[in-house]
Design a protein around this motif. Structure first.
Motif, PDB file in Angstrom:
ATOM      1  N   PRO A 145      -3.316  -0.980  -2.305  1.00 26.38           N
ATOM      2  CA  PRO A 145      -2.139  -0.330  -1.728  1.00 26.38           C
ATOM      3  C   PRO A 145      -0.872  -1.097  -2.066  1.00 26.38           C
ATOM      4  CG  PRO A 145      -3.368  -1.510  -0.034  1.00 26.38           C
ATOM      5  CD  PRO A 145      -4.199  -1.564  -1.273  1.00 26.38           C
ATOM      6  N   SER A 146       0.212  -0.339  -2.242  1.00 22.34           N
ATOM      7  CA  SER A 146       1.516  -0.945  -2.528  1.00 22.34           C
ATOM      8  C   SER A 146       2.573  -0.258  -1.659  1.00 22.34           C
ATOM      9  CB  SER A 146       1.867  -0.788  -3.998  1.00 22.34           C
ATOM     10  OG  SER A 146       3.149  -1.324  -4.276  1.00 22.34           O
ATOM     11  N   PRO A 147       3.128  -0.998  -0.671  1.00 21.85           N
ATOM     12  CA  PRO A 147       2.936  -2.423  -0.433  1.00 21.85           C
ATOM     13  C   PRO A 147       1.590  -2.717   0.214  1.00 21.85           C
ATOM     14  CG  PRO A 147       4.335  -1.508   1.278  1.00 21.85           C
ATOM     15  CD  PRO A 147       4.114  -0.416   0.280  1.00 21.85           C
ATOM     16  N   GLY A 148       1.093  -3.923  -0.047  1.00 21.37           N
ATOM     17  CA  GLY A 148      -0.189  -4.333   0.505  1.00 21.37           C
ATOM     18  C   GLY A 148      -0.253  -5.842   0.644  1.00 21.37           C
ATOM     19  N   TYR A 175      -1.550   1.820  -5.728  1.00 22.54           N
ATOM     20  CA  TYR A 175      -1.287   3.188  -5.267  1.00 22.54           C
ATOM     21  C   TYR A 175      -0.240   3.100  -4.167  1.00 22.54           C
ATOM     22  CZ  TYR A 175      -4.675   2.383  -1.393  1.00 22.54           C
ATOM     23  OH  TYR A 175      -5.350   1.897  -0.297  1.00 22.54           O
ATOM     24  N   ARG A 176       0.729   3.989  -4.218  1.00 27.88           N
ATOM     25  CA  ARG A 176       1.934   3.836  -3.396  1.00 27.88           C
ATOM     26  C   ARG A 176       1.724   4.346  -1.971  1.00 27.88           C
ATOM     27  NH1 ARG A 176       7.200   2.626  -3.962  1.00 27.88           N
ATOM     28  NH2 ARG A 176       8.761   3.723  -2.707  1.00 27.88           N
ATOM     29  N   LEU A 177       2.196   3.564  -1.033  1.00 29.09           N
ATOM     30  CA  LEU A 177       2.318   4.008   0.352  1.00 29.09           C
ATOM     31  C   LEU A 177       3.733   4.558   0.504  1.00 29.09           C
ATOM     32  CD1 LEU A 177       0.633   0.967   2.148  1.00 29.09           C
ATOM     33  CD2 LEU A 177      -0.432   2.966   1.084  1.00 29.09           C
ATOM     34  N   ASP A 178       3.849   5.766   1.014  1.00 28.90           N
ATOM     35  CA  ASP A 178       5.104   6.508   1.008  1.00 28.90           C
ATOM     36  C   ASP A 178       5.955   6.162   2.237  1.00 28.90           C
ATOM     37  OD1 ASP A 178       7.167   8.287   0.838  1.00 28.90           O
ATOM     38  OD2 ASP A 178       5.931  10.101   0.910  1.00 28.90           O
ATOM     39  N   PRO A 179       7.098   5.472   2.038  1.00 26.39           N
ATOM     40  CA  PRO A 179       7.943   5.146   3.191  1.00 26.39           C
ATOM     41  C   PRO A 179       8.516   6.384   3.873  1.00 26.39           C
ATOM     42  CG  PRO A 179       9.065   4.611   1.141  1.00 26.39           C
ATOM     43  CD  PRO A 179       7.662   4.955   0.783  1.00 26.39           C
ATOM     44  N   GLY A 180       8.607   7.491   3.152  1.00 27.20           N
ATOM     45  CA  GLY A 180       9.095   8.726   3.735  1.00 27.20           C
ATOM     46  C   GLY A 180       8.047   9.477   4.529  1.00 27.20           C
ATOM     47  N   ASN A 181       6.810   8.994   4.482  1.00 23.37           N
ATOM     48  CA  ASN A 181       5.706   9.627   5.214  1.00 23.37           C
ATOM     49  C   ASN A 181       4.969   8.582   6.033  1.00 23.37           C
ATOM     50  OD1 ASN A 181       3.901  11.638   6.069  1.00 23.37           O
ATOM     51  ND2 ASN A 181       2.537  11.290   4.317  1.00 23.37           N
ATOM     52  N   ASN A 182       5.740   7.791   6.783  1.00 24.03           N
ATOM     53  CA  ASN A 182       5.169   6.752   7.645  1.00 24.03           C
ATOM     54  C   ASN A 182       4.260   5.789   6.889  1.00 24.03           C
ATOM     55  OD1 ASN A 182       6.402   7.706  10.062  1.00 24.03           O
ATOM     56  ND2 ASN A 182       4.869   9.345  10.149  1.00 24.03           N
ATOM     57  N   TRP A 183       4.586   5.523   5.637  1.00 22.89           N
ATOM     58  CA  TRP A 183       3.859   4.563   4.815  1.00 22.89           C
ATOM     59  C   TRP A 183       2.392   4.955   4.613  1.00 22.89           C
ATOM     60  CZ3 TRP A 183       6.635   1.294   2.076  1.00 22.89           C
ATOM     61  CH2 TRP A 183       7.866   0.849   2.557  1.00 22.89           C
TER      62      TRP A 183
END
Length: 416
Positions: free
Chosen positions: A130-133, A151-159
């Motif tokens: 995960p990124s960030p991880g 793989y991206r954690l989406d800051p616009g979707n609660n990460w």
């Protein structure tokens, strides 16, 4: 004849060149400041014991009793039987299929992650991280000369991650998928439907999964759903847990790996046991506290979570109240991933911002690129464990620092 530096035989191993751990990499600057009589408010390390949080007394007593009764010898390399049986029972209550024979007690969850990466990865293999991880994982992957694929954690979707993106990133070389829930560094808690979708993606692609759940009890809302509870009978999952954060004893270095469907990965299971044998055993005395810890329920955490909730709410309110800063509301752990609008301030990277803040205000956060974000995105992680008064002072100093930087940046633009 003395050994000369930089001769061919005296270079560090190549596998260490890409081994980075950002959480501690800036600590040397903080130590220099403290040595010069300028102490630093360090909000870079998630150690609750530094901020007045204490373990349940029953755990301390269990450890002391073990020592007084002479439990000072090596244990089984996989851990004492009573602890593994307690872990198995409690895991089964949470719909994690396992047995005492599928559990290895380790020197913290960190060693469990190290054992698994060593057991499964060859040079060139790929690991979905995960990124960030948590940067430990990319460091361990690098040490095996394997490749971290973010793989991206989406800051616009609660990460939260996107299972479809995870699927697109899988190649024939992908061997391991890492899921951190609750997430470090964002504090995000994953809903069950998302976990089920990720598990199905891993199942279709014959991956092994590492589920880091070391913060599973530190929740402000919602419920934690173990990733392994979605494994069915056809997905191998290794769940990592520890006493460290959930029970406020990070220095005890007591964690464990719980294997689910290990019959599907017999070679890896044998390799894990070989590696466990080679390091002899985890620290002995704290293992006797594991059954006590897992029998406590969650009542002991109520005052802890109330204190953390106050700190979290203060952090979210004050960060979002500073021009150019923003953050989401974490559902678990004791971290928040904040964002600095880099277009407003004269910093070339997130790390430059962190270093300047340390030098000018003696406050230490961790830059987002240390967790896999891009340096120009402006993210940084805050540990909000200190008392509210300390946090209030930190955020006022942060405001003053940014106000000065904004004014300075505006002056420079006017001159240009």
């Amino acid at each position: 004849m003395p050994v000369q530096p930089n001769t061919p035989g005296n270079h560090a191993a190549r596998r260490v060149q890409n081994y980075h751990y950002a959480i501690l990499n800036l600590a040397a600057l903080a130590e220099e400041s403290a040595a010069a009589g300028k102490p630093v408010t360090s909000l870079n390390i998630g150690d609750p014991t530094l901020y007045g949080f204490h373990p349940p007394p029953a755990l301390t007593e269990a450890c002391i009793t073990a020592l007084r009764e002479g439990c000072n010898s090596y244990t089984s390399s996989c851990g004492i039987a009573t602890a593994r049986e307690a872990i198995s029972r409690e895991a089964s209550e949470r719909r994690i299929a396992t047995s005492a024979e599928e559990i290895i007690i380790t020197s913290g969850a960190t060693e469990a992650a190290d054992l698994l990466c060593t057991a499964i990865l060859n040079p060139g293999d790929e690991v979905l991280c995960p990124s960030p991880g948590y940067p430990l994982y990319t460091a361990l992957v690098a040490r095996q000369e394997a490749v971290s694929v973010p793989y991206r954690l989406d800051p616009g979707n609660n990460w939260l991650p996107d299972p479809e993106e995870i699927e697109r990133l899988i190649t024939p070389r992908t061997k391991l998928l890492i899921v951190i829930n609750p997430n470090n560094p964002t504090g995000a808690l994953y809903p069950p439907e998302l976990l089920a979708s990720i598990a199905e993606t891993a199942r279709r692609n014959n991956l092994v999964c590492l589920a880091d759940e070391v913060y599973r009890k530190l929740l402000y809302s919602g419920s934690h759903h173990p990733f392994a509870s979605f494994a069915g009978n056809d997905l191998p999952v290794c769940t990592l847990e520890s006493l460290s954060k959930n029970f406020m004893v990070p220095g005890w270095r007591t964690g464990w790996m719980t294997m689910t469907n290990s019959r599907l990965i017999p070679d890896i299971r044998r390799a894990l046991r070989k590696l466990a044998d080679a390091r002899v055993c985890a620290p002995a005395a704290p293992q006797f506290a594991i059954p006590e810890a897992l029998s406590l329920g969650n009542d002991y955490l109520l005052p802890v979570l109330e204190k953390l909730r106050v700190r979290r709410d203060l952090t979210v309110r004050m960060i979002n109240g500073i021009e150019g800063l923003s953050c989401s509301n974490p559902e678990g752990a004791f971290y928040v991933m904040a964002k600095l609008d880099m277009s407003l301030y004269p910093f070339a990277s997130d790390e430059e911002f962190i270093v300047e803040l340390l030098r000018k205000k003696r406050i230490l956060f961790v830059h987002g690129s240390g967790f896999g974000m891009q340096p120009r995105e402006g993210y940084f992680r805050i540990v909000y464990l200190p008392d509210p008064l300390t946090l209030d002072m930190v955020y006022h100093d942060l405001y003053d620092f940014l106000l000065h930087c904004r004014h300075h940046s505006g002056s420079i633009r006017q001159q240009l």
